[in-house]
Write a protein that holds these residues in place. Structure first.
Motif, PDB file in Angstrom:
ATOM      1  N   ASP A 223       0.814  -1.216   0.000  1.00 27.94           N
ATOM      2  CA  ASP A 223       0.000   0.000   0.000  1.00 27.94           C
ATOM      3  C   ASP A 223       0.848   1.266   0.000  1.00 27.94           C
ATOM      4  O   ASP A 223       0.332   2.345  -0.265  1.00 27.94           O
ATOM      5  CB  ASP A 223      -0.910   0.001   1.235  1.00 27.94           C
ATOM      6  N   VAL A 224       2.153   1.121   0.293  1.00 25.58           N
ATOM      7  CA  VAL A 224       3.026   2.285   0.467  1.00 25.58           C
ATOM      8  C   VAL A 224       4.343   2.049  -0.255  1.00 25.58           C
ATOM      9  O   VAL A 224       4.848   0.926  -0.310  1.00 25.58           O
ATOM     10  CB  VAL A 224       3.272   2.551   1.963  1.00 25.58           C
ATOM     11  N   PHE A 225       4.923   3.125  -0.779  1.00 28.48           N
ATOM     12  CA  PHE A 225       6.109   2.991  -1.619  1.00 28.48           C
ATOM     13  C   PHE A 225       7.081   4.134  -1.363  1.00 28.48           C
ATOM     14  O   PHE A 225       6.717   5.175  -0.807  1.00 28.48           O
ATOM     15  CB  PHE A 225       5.704   2.979  -3.100  1.00 28.48           C
ATOM     16  N   ASP A 226       8.335   3.920  -1.798  1.00 27.18           N
ATOM     17  CA  ASP A 226       9.342   4.976  -1.680  1.00 27.18           C
ATOM     18  C   ASP A 226       8.905   6.218  -2.435  1.00 27.18           C
ATOM     19  O   ASP A 226       9.081   7.344  -1.975  1.00 27.18           O
ATOM     20  CB  ASP A 226      10.692   4.487  -2.231  1.00 27.18           C
ATOM     21  N   GLN A 227       8.355   6.031  -3.618  1.00 24.51           N
ATOM     22  CA  GLN A 227       7.876   7.143  -4.430  1.00 24.51           C
ATOM     23  C   GLN A 227       6.377   7.001  -4.633  1.00 24.51           C
ATOM     24  O   GLN A 227       5.905   5.975  -5.100  1.00 24.51           O
ATOM     25  CB  GLN A 227       8.584   7.163  -5.795  1.00 24.51           C
ATOM     26  N   GLU A 228       5.645   8.035  -4.257  1.00 24.96           N
ATOM     27  CA  GLU A 228       4.197   8.029  -4.419  1.00 24.96           C
ATOM     28  C   GLU A 228       3.746   9.312  -5.099  1.00 24.96           C
ATOM     29  O   GLU A 228       4.249  10.387  -4.765  1.00 24.96           O
ATOM     30  CB  GLU A 228       3.509   7.890  -3.055  1.00 24.96           C
ATOM     31  N   PRO A 229       2.818   9.233  -6.064  1.00 19.95           N
ATOM     32  CA  PRO A 229       2.214   8.011  -6.618  1.00 19.95           C
ATOM     33  C   PRO A 229       3.256   7.088  -7.250  1.00 19.95           C
ATOM     34  O   PRO A 229       4.276   7.564  -7.735  1.00 19.95           O
ATOM     35  CB  PRO A 229       1.245   8.547  -7.676  1.00 19.95           C
ATOM     36  N   LEU A 230       2.970   5.803  -7.235  1.00 19.70           N
ATOM     37  CA  LEU A 230       3.877   4.827  -7.818  1.00 19.70           C
ATOM     38  C   LEU A 230       3.949   5.038  -9.327  1.00 19.70           C
ATOM     39  O   LEU A 230       2.925   5.035 -10.009  1.00 19.70           O
ATOM     40  CB  LEU A 230       3.374   3.414  -7.507  1.00 19.70           C
ATOM     41  N   TRP A 237       3.530  -2.818 -10.661  1.00 16.59           N
ATOM     42  CA  TRP A 237       2.228  -2.777 -11.327  1.00 16.59           C
ATOM     43  C   TRP A 237       1.939  -4.047 -12.112  1.00 16.59           C
ATOM     44  O   TRP A 237       0.803  -4.492 -12.180  1.00 16.59           O
ATOM     45  CB  TRP A 237       2.155  -1.589 -12.281  1.00 16.59           C
ATOM     46  N   ARG A 238       2.953  -4.612 -12.696  1.00 15.20           N
ATOM     47  CA  ARG A 238       2.737  -5.734 -13.628  1.00 15.20           C
ATOM     48  C   ARG A 238       3.082  -7.091 -13.039  1.00 15.20           C
ATOM     49  O   ARG A 238       2.976  -8.100 -13.727  1.00 15.20           O
ATOM     50  CB  ARG A 238       3.567  -5.493 -14.902  1.00 15.20           C
ATOM     51  N   HIS A 239       3.498  -7.127 -11.790  1.00 19.00           N
ATOM     52  CA  HIS A 239       3.911  -8.404 -11.207  1.00 19.00           C
ATOM     53  C   HIS A 239       2.670  -9.239 -10.849  1.00 19.00           C
ATOM     54  O   HIS A 239       1.783  -8.768 -10.137  1.00 19.00           O
ATOM     55  CB  HIS A 239       4.760  -8.168  -9.958  1.00 19.00           C
ATOM     56  N   PRO A 240       2.605 -10.480 -11.316  1.00 24.28           N
ATOM     57  CA  PRO A 240       1.395 -11.283 -11.083  1.00 24.28           C
ATOM     58  C   PRO A 240       1.182 -11.697  -9.631  1.00 24.28           C
ATOM     59  O   PRO A 240       0.072 -12.109  -9.269  1.00 24.28           O
ATOM     60  CB  PRO A 240       1.632 -12.525 -11.966  1.00 24.28           C
ATOM     61  N   LYS A 241       2.214 -11.588  -8.796  1.00 28.03           N
ATOM     62  CA  LYS A 241       2.088 -12.009  -7.405  1.00 28.03           C
ATOM     63  C   LYS A 241       2.020 -10.834  -6.436  1.00 28.03           C
ATOM     64  O   LYS A 241       2.142 -11.008  -5.229  1.00 28.03           O
ATOM     65  CB  LYS A 241       3.257 -12.923  -7.029  1.00 28.03           C
ATOM     66  N   ILE A 242       1.820  -9.643  -6.978  1.00 27.34           N
ATOM     67  CA  ILE A 242       1.779  -8.447  -6.141  1.00 27.34           C
ATOM     68  C   ILE A 242       0.486  -7.682  -6.395  1.00 27.34           C
ATOM     69  O   ILE A 242       0.067  -7.508  -7.538  1.00 27.34           O
ATOM     70  CB  ILE A 242       2.996  -7.535  -6.421  1.00 27.34           C
ATOM     71  N   LEU A 243      -0.138  -7.221  -5.306  1.00 26.12           N
ATOM     72  CA  LEU A 243      -1.306  -6.349  -5.393  1.00 26.12           C
ATOM     73  C   LEU A 243      -0.894  -4.967  -4.904  1.00 26.12           C
ATOM     74  O   LEU A 243      -0.442  -4.811  -3.764  1.00 26.12           O
ATOM     75  CB  LEU A 243      -2.459  -6.877  -4.553  1.00 26.12           C
ATOM     76  N   VAL A 244      -1.035  -3.969  -5.759  1.00 26.65           N
ATOM     77  CA  VAL A 244      -0.732  -2.581  -5.400  1.00 26.65           C
ATOM     78  C   VAL A 244      -2.027  -1.877  -5.006  1.00 26.65           C
ATOM     79  O   VAL A 244      -3.028  -1.951  -5.727  1.00 26.65           O
ATOM     80  CB  VAL A 244      -0.074  -1.841  -6.584  1.00 26.65           C
ATOM     81  N   THR A 245      -1.997  -1.196  -3.862  1.00 28.26           N
ATOM     82  CA  THR A 245      -3.104  -0.312  -3.483  1.00 28.26           C
ATOM     83  C   THR A 245      -2.524   1.083  -3.239  1.00 28.26           C
ATOM     84  O   THR A 245      -1.373   1.218  -2.820  1.00 28.26           O
ATOM     85  CB  THR A 245      -3.855  -0.818  -2.233  1.00 28.26           C
ATOM     86  N   SER A 248      -4.017   3.626   0.663  1.00 27.11           N
ATOM     87  CA  SER A 248      -5.408   3.833   1.059  1.00 27.11           C
ATOM     88  C   SER A 248      -5.855   2.839   2.128  1.00 27.11           C
ATOM     89  O   SER A 248      -7.047   2.661   2.342  1.00 27.11           O
ATOM     90  CB  SER A 248      -6.322   3.697  -0.164  1.00 27.11           C
ATOM     91  N   ALA A 249      -4.902   2.182   2.799  1.00 24.97           N
ATOM     92  CA  ALA A 249      -5.269   1.162   3.784  1.00 24.97           C
ATOM     93  C   ALA A 249      -6.131   1.755   4.895  1.00 24.97           C
ATOM     94  O   ALA A 249      -7.122   1.160   5.311  1.00 24.97           O
ATOM     95  CB  ALA A 249      -4.004   0.525   4.371  1.00 24.97           C
ATOM     96  N   ALA A 250      -5.751   2.929   5.375  1.00 27.11           N
ATOM     97  CA  ALA A 250      -6.511   3.581   6.447  1.00 27.11           C
ATOM     98  C   ALA A 250      -6.098   5.034   6.502  1.00 27.11           C
ATOM     99  O   ALA A 250      -4.980   5.391   6.127  1.00 27.11           O
ATOM    100  CB  ALA A 250      -6.237   2.905   7.795  1.00 27.11           C
ATOM    101  N   GLN A 251      -6.996   5.860   6.963  1.00 26.08           N
ATOM    102  CA  GLN A 251      -6.652   7.262   7.184  1.00 26.08           C
ATOM    103  C   GLN A 251      -7.551   7.805   8.284  1.00 26.08           C
ATOM    104  O   GLN A 251      -8.695   7.377   8.432  1.00 26.08           O
ATOM    105  CB  GLN A 251      -6.818   8.089   5.911  1.00 26.08           C
ATOM    106  N   PRO A 252      -7.024   8.735   9.088  1.00 27.17           N
ATOM    107  CA  PRO A 252      -7.838   9.280  10.173  1.00 27.17           C
ATOM    108  C   PRO A 252      -9.050  10.025   9.633  1.00 27.17           C
ATOM    109  O   PRO A 252      -9.019  10.584   8.535  1.00 27.17           O
ATOM    110  CB  PRO A 252      -6.871  10.244  10.875  1.00 27.17           C
ATOM    111  N   ALA A 253     -10.126  10.018  10.405  1.00 28.64           N
ATOM    112  CA  ALA A 253     -11.304  10.799  10.046  1.00 28.64           C
ATOM    113  C   ALA A 253     -10.992  12.286  10.191  1.00 28.64           C
ATOM    114  O   ALA A 253     -10.215  12.692  11.057  1.00 28.64           O
ATOM    115  CB  ALA A 253     -12.486  10.405  10.934  1.00 28.64           C
ATOM    116  N   VAL A 254     -11.593  13.102   9.349  1.00 25.16           N
ATOM    117  CA  VAL A 254     -11.256  14.526   9.301  1.00 25.16           C
ATOM    118  C   VAL A 254     -11.611  15.238  10.604  1.00 25.16           C
ATOM    119  O   VAL A 254     -10.780  15.949  11.187  1.00 25.16           O
ATOM    120  CB  VAL A 254     -11.964  15.209   8.114  1.00 25.16           C
ATOM    121  N   GLU A 255     -12.841  15.069  11.089  1.00 23.60           N
ATOM    122  CA  GLU A 255     -13.314  15.890  12.212  1.00 23.60           C
ATOM    123  C   GLU A 255     -12.494  15.710  13.487  1.00 23.60           C
ATOM    124  O   GLU A 255     -12.076  16.695  14.092  1.00 23.60           O
ATOM    125  CB  GLU A 255     -14.794  15.625  12.465  1.00 23.60           C
TER     126      GLU A 255
END
Length: 284
Positions: A223-230, A237-245, A248-255
């Motif tokens: 979910d996280v990388f050295d350079q973002e956006p990836l 992106w193209r590796h069949p055994k890797i899922l890129v997100t 966006s795993a979690a983020q604090p609520a704004v309020e």
């Protein structure tokens, strides 16, 4: 409260606090009266990386009770996707195949969680509630009655050697940067699946790719990388055994995060202790 979104010579002297995810070098030097740098996220490495941030400036992070639950949802999503072989079920659905898959025993599957603080503890208990065996690892010793915790670098080989899933939730600090590298992957149980929802700098990306290609690891959800956006050129992106997100795993609520910042501004003006202040030497 006076709020500015663009620094300019006419307003810089009035700024006593910044509310941000990152603080590039050169910003703090323009704010002579800066007293607080507040992160809008759970981690403050994007602020602590500013080499010109004066030692007198307080650094705080965002705390949200719902953050642990959101992170637990992401981790459970990735664990169950692999454990129950969702990709195969989706391929069978697409081709109209009725093939029953064997169901593994979760009690014989170990999920190792690196980083069992406020968020990691919620994740660990949620994963354990689904029947998985859970172990944790931290840099420094701590008590936990619900699952076994290993602490210190000397325990890493024993911890990693039993993981069928390895979940990284550590903060990014000088001591964790590059922690998960080729030598560490060599000690992980063969076929382990890695889930990194912490910070990109903790995992050496080329070493992760090599470990998967060498079949030391079965794959990864990242979910996280050295350079973002990836970048589109990344082999992730193209590796069949890797899922890129996309981070966006979690983020604090704004309020609640904004409320904490406003409360800390009030405390700053009255001299009261601030909430959620980081130890800048430790990085968390």
């Amino acid at each position: 409260m006076k709020i500015v979104t663009e620094l300019a010579p006419g307003v810089n002297d009035d700024v006593t606090a910044v509310f941000t995810f990152k603080l590039p070098n050169g910003i703090a030097a323009r704010l002579p009266n800066l007293r607080l740098a507040a992160s809008v996220g759970a981690g403050a490495d994007g602020i602590l990386s500013a080499s010109d941030l004066p030692a007198s400036v307080h650094v705080t992070r965002a705390c949200d009770d719902g953050l642990g639950l959101s992170m637990a949802q992401y981790v459970v999503l990735q664990v169950l996707r692999v454990f129950r072989d969702l990709p195969t079920l989706e391929r069978q659905h697409a081709s109209g195949e009725w093939i029953r898959l064997p169901i593994r025993d979760a009690t014989k599957c170990t999920v190792g969680i690196m980083g069992v603080g406020q968020t990691g503890s919620v994740v660990a208990r949620t994963v354990a509630s689904l029947g998985f065996r859970v172990v944790g690892w931290t840099r420094t010793a701590r008590d936990e009655s619900d699952f076994k915790i290993y602490s210190g670098r000397e325990t890493l080989p024993e911890f990693l050697g039993q993981c069928d899933f390895l979940v990284c939730l550590l903060p990014l600090t000088d001591s964790t940067r590059g922690l998960l590298n080729r030598s560490m992957f060599a000690t992980v149980r063969k076929g382990c699946y890695v889930i990194n929802a912490a910070r990109g700098g903790i995992v050496v990306e080329d070493d992760l790719l090599a470990a998967i290609d060498n079949e030391e690891l079965s794959g990864a959800a990242v979910d996280v990388f050295d350079q973002e956006p990836l970048p589109q050129s990344s082999p992730f992106w193209r590796h069949p055994k890797i899922l890129v997100t996309p981070h966006s795993a979690a983020q604090p609520a704004v309020e609640p995060v904004v409320d904490q910042f406003i409360e800390n501004m009030r405390r700053l003006s009255t001299g009261e202790p601030l909430m959620h202040v980081l130890n800048r030497d430790l990085g968390y």
